[in-house]
Design a protein around this motif. Structure first.
Motif, PDB file in Angstrom:
ATOM      1  N   LEU A 173       0.824  -1.207   0.000  1.00 35.12           N
ATOM      2  CA  LEU A 173       0.000   0.000   0.000  1.00 35.12           C
ATOM      3  C   LEU A 173       0.858   1.257   0.000  1.00 35.12           C
ATOM      4  N   LEU A 174       1.983   1.171   0.696  1.00 32.80           N
ATOM      5  CA  LEU A 174       2.866   2.335   0.725  1.00 32.80           C
ATOM      6  C   LEU A 174       3.432   2.610  -0.660  1.00 32.80           C
ATOM      7  N   LEU A 175       3.830   1.541  -1.358  1.00 36.14           N
ATOM      8  CA  LEU A 175       4.328   1.724  -2.731  1.00 36.14           C
ATOM      9  C   LEU A 175       3.228   2.270  -3.618  1.00 36.14           C
ATOM     10  N   ALA A 176       2.002   1.741  -3.457  1.00 36.06           N
ATOM     11  CA  ALA A 176       0.880   2.240  -4.256  1.00 36.06           C
ATOM     12  C   ALA A 176       0.675   3.722  -4.007  1.00 36.06           C
ATOM     13  N   SER A 177       0.784   4.096  -2.722  1.00 35.97           N
ATOM     14  CA  SER A 177       0.594   5.502  -2.400  1.00 35.97           C
ATOM     15  C   SER A 177       1.691   6.350  -3.041  1.00 35.97           C
ATOM     16  N   LEU A 178       2.930   5.833  -2.982  1.00 36.03           N
ATOM     17  CA  LEU A 178       4.042   6.559  -3.606  1.00 36.03           C
ATOM     18  C   LEU A 178       3.779   6.774  -5.091  1.00 36.03           C
ATOM     19  N   TRP A 179       3.400   5.716  -5.785  1.00 39.15           N
ATOM     20  CA  TRP A 179       3.199   5.797  -7.231  1.00 39.15           C
ATOM     21  C   TRP A 179       1.994   6.674  -7.543  1.00 39.15           C
ATOM     22  N   THR A 180       0.962   6.591  -6.697  1.00 40.57           N
ATOM     23  CA  THR A 180      -0.214   7.435  -6.896  1.00 40.57           C
ATOM     24  C   THR A 180       0.165   8.909  -6.875  1.00 40.57           C
ATOM     25  N   TRP A 181       0.956   9.251  -5.863  1.00 36.61           N
ATOM     26  CA  TRP A 181       1.315  10.658  -5.753  1.00 36.61           C
ATOM     27  C   TRP A 181       2.287  11.065  -6.845  1.00 36.61           C
ATOM     28  N   ALA A 182       3.139  10.104  -7.264  1.00 34.55           N
ATOM     29  CA  ALA A 182       4.019  10.417  -8.392  1.00 34.55           C
ATOM     30  C   ALA A 182       3.181  10.740  -9.624  1.00 34.55           C
ATOM     31  N   ILE A 183       2.129   9.951  -9.863  1.00 33.43           N
ATOM     32  CA  ILE A 183       1.271  10.192 -11.023  1.00 33.43           C
ATOM     33  C   ILE A 183       0.542  11.536 -10.872  1.00 33.43           C
ATOM     34  N   ILE A 184       0.085  11.788  -9.639  1.00 32.36           N
ATOM     35  CA  ILE A 184      -0.663  13.032  -9.438  1.00 32.36           C
ATOM     36  C   ILE A 184       0.213  14.234  -9.754  1.00 32.36           C
ATOM     37  N   PHE A 185       1.438  14.223  -9.186  1.00 28.54           N
ATOM     38  CA  PHE A 185       2.315  15.371  -9.448  1.00 28.54           C
ATOM     39  C   PHE A 185       2.712  15.422 -10.918  1.00 28.54           C
ATOM     40  N   GLY A 186       3.113  14.255 -11.480  1.00 26.28           N
ATOM     41  CA  GLY A 186       3.570  14.231 -12.867  1.00 26.28           C
ATOM     42  C   GLY A 186       2.484  14.673 -13.833  1.00 26.28           C
ATOM     43  N   PHE A 187       1.270  14.180 -13.627  1.00 37.67           N
ATOM     44  CA  PHE A 187       0.172  14.540 -14.529  1.00 37.67           C
ATOM     45  C   PHE A 187      -0.165  16.021 -14.409  1.00 37.67           C
ATOM     46  N   GLY A 188      -0.105  16.501 -13.147  1.00 33.47           N
ATOM     47  CA  GLY A 188      -0.381  17.926 -12.955  1.00 33.47           C
ATOM     48  C   GLY A 188       0.599  18.777 -13.735  1.00 33.47           C
ATOM     49  N   LEU A 189       1.891  18.413 -13.630  1.00 33.43           N
ATOM     50  CA  LEU A 189       2.900  19.182 -14.352  1.00 33.43           C
ATOM     51  C   LEU A 189       2.663  19.104 -15.858  1.00 33.43           C
ATOM     52  N   LYS A 190       2.380  17.878 -16.325  1.00 33.34           N
ATOM     53  CA  LYS A 190       2.229  17.665 -17.768  1.00 33.34           C
ATOM     54  C   LYS A 190       1.047  18.449 -18.317  1.00 33.34           C
ATOM     55  N   VAL A 191      -0.090  18.377 -17.643  1.00 31.62           N
ATOM     56  CA  VAL A 191      -1.298  19.029 -18.140  1.00 31.62           C
ATOM     57  C   VAL A 191      -1.151  20.543 -18.071  1.00 31.62           C
TER      58      VAL A 191
END
Lengths: 228, 297
Positions: A30-48
């Protein structure tokens, strides 16, 4: 299962180290999932964020350009979805108008198809990571719950072994078990929020690309009537 | 994984580490003041009226002397007027044998001497005290008022004066030969026993609350302890463990630990202050007391 003073018991490290191996695995996952989730959130935010500015600038330049051939030389190589849609339309236009005879209806259809396909590809690439957010948002609570159930089962076994139902015996195990659910919710809540938000953003980007493609298609279609 | 995703991953890892550190540090801080725990107290119903006498033993020692052994002088209600009474006058008779030294050195002109003597006597009696001959008589006559007071049988009414002589100022400061410094009770009454046991338990309680249960079930163990006190409230020697109760298969391995905790508890919170000194060595007093110790919770 020694009962230590309550201060140290609630520390995340302590809760993790005291837990059973299954609960530990659940927590790590779950911790890894949370890490990847937040990575996607930040990365997608930057990209969009960058994407919107680029689309704004590209549309302005497109409107100001006199001739799309000349504009195509300047802008086609850019690594942008809207530029790729534009390039797909131009290349299809060139291929269709290279011959001696021009099938206007067929050219219009092919232009629309080519740009629509490019838009679909771009949207697919853009929303590639969002399915992970959806998965985490729906599954993480269940995974955490599984860890909790497992941990509580183990705590009850401990009660039976100690032949004592005092709170000091039960509490640490249940706290560890509940910690798994806490991590699950910690991962799932941002994932669900981000998934809904970013789905909306992707829809808006797709609509905007479609509007641009329609406009460009209209321009090419007018040009087609002037040709030949 | 393009550039923006790598940036996002970096931010995500940093943010997770920050959240984790914040949680760890905030949980390691001492928790806020816990609400006061209701600690069950033992109530001892002691008899208000003892079945046995606890009155102090009457001391056999003499009382110390009074501070002021002198009696107040009786003051005359008027000036010493009766002094000039002519008492000395009729007393010329007993004198003759005494004045012997005077005539002795002289030769024997006997007839002329006896005559001048009776004539002289009445006058020189008062001024010439040193003369050995006159001793017995002048004392009586000159101090007549004092004499009557000293005899005591004829006491006259006295006017109040400011004279403090002779008032009772209490016992003298000189100690008697007794070594006892207090007035020991014959026996500690049930009420007194409950009182000083409660006092000791109250002062021991903070140390008892500090002890941590070594494991589940250890709080069922009761350690019976006998404490020997010095008169100043400190422990004389280590507490003696006289028995263990409540140990079973579940908590047998904690017995030694709880014994240590019991000894540490009693040693940690002694000496006891405020114990009644007169109940130290009497039967039922606090020279030696039995307590039972139990872990909190």
């Amino acid at each position: 299962m020694p009962s230590v003073s309550t201060g140290a018991v609630l520390s995340p490290i302590h809760l993790f180290l005291e837990a059973d191996i299954v609960v530990k695995l659940v927590m790590v996952g779950l911790l890894l999932a949370s890490l990847w989730t937040w990575a996607i959130i930040f990365g997608f935010g930057l990209k969009v964020g960058g994407l919107r500015k680029e689309m704004q600038r590209f549309e302005t330049e497109y409107r100001e350009a006199d001739d799309f051939d000349e504009f195509h030389r300047r802008a086609a190589g850019r690594d942008q979805p809207i530029a790729r849609v534009f390039a797909a339309g131009v290349s299809e236009w060139r291929r269709s108008t290279a011959g001696k005879t021009i099938d206007r209806e067929g050219t219009r259809e092919r232009l629309a198809t080519a740009m629509g396909a490019t838009i679909a590809t771009e949207i697919d690439r853009l929303s590639d990571r969002l399915n992970f957010l959806a998965t985490v948002g729906s599954v993480a609570p269940f995974v955490g719950l599984f860890g909790t159930v497992w941990g509580i089962m183990r705590a009850f076994t401990g009660i039976a072994a100690a032949q004592s139902s005092s709170l000091a015996v039960v509490a640490p195990g249940i706290a560890e078990a509940l910690f798994a659910t806490a991590i699950g919710l910690f991962a799932a809540i941002p994932a669900v929020i981000a998934y809904n938000r970013y789905s909306h953003v992707v829809n808006r980007v797709e609509a905007r690309l479609n509007r641009f493609a329609d406009g460009f298609h209209a321009t090419l279609s007018r040009r087609l009537e002037m040709e030949g | 994984m393009d550039r923006s995703e790598r940036t996002g991953l970096g931010i995500s890892i940093v943010a997770h580490a920050a959240v984790f550190a914040a949680l760890t540090l905030s949980f390691l801080k001492p928790p806020p003041q816990e609400p006061p725990k209701a600690i069950p107290i033992e109530i001892s119903l002691a008899d208000k009226v003892g079945l046995e006498s606890t009155a102090p033993v009457v001391s056999q020692e003499e009382l110390a002397a009074k501070k002021s052994p002198v009696e107040a002088p009786v003051e005359p209600d008027s000036a010493p007027a009766p002094a000039p009474q002519p008492q000395p006058l009729p007393k010329p008779q007993p004198a003759p044998p005494k004045p012997a030294p005077q005539p002795q050195p002289q030769p024997k002109p006997a007839p002329p001497q006896p005559q001048p003597k009776p004539a002289e006597k009445p006058q020189p009696q008062k001024p010439s005290k040193p003369s050995p001959a006159a001793k017995p008589q002048p004392q009586k006559s000159s101090t007549a008022p004092a004499q009557s007071a000293a005899t005591g049988n004829a006491r006259r009414p006295v006017k109040p004066t400011g004279n403090l002589d002779g008032l009772d100022f209490g016992r003298s400061n000189n100690k008697t030969k007794s070594t006892a410094t207090n007035n020991p009770a014959s026996k500690a009454s049930a009420e007194e026993v409950a009182s000083f046991r409660g006092l000791i338990a109250r002062q021991i309680q903070p140390c008892a609350n500090r002890q941590v249960t070594p494991g589940p079930g250890a709080e069922r163990i009761r350690i019976l302890v006998r404490l020997n006190f010095n008169p100043d409230g400190s422990l004389a020697g280590n507490p003696d463990i006289t028995g263990v109760q409540g140990n079973d298969a579940g908590n047998g391995r904690y017995v030694d630990r709880v014994k240590d905790l019991a000894v540490a508890t009693f040693k940690g919170c002694t000496p006891i202050r405020g114990l009644p000194a007169n109940l130290y060595a009497v039967p039922g007093g606090w020279k030696s007391l039995a307590f039972s110790y139990k872990l909190p919770g």
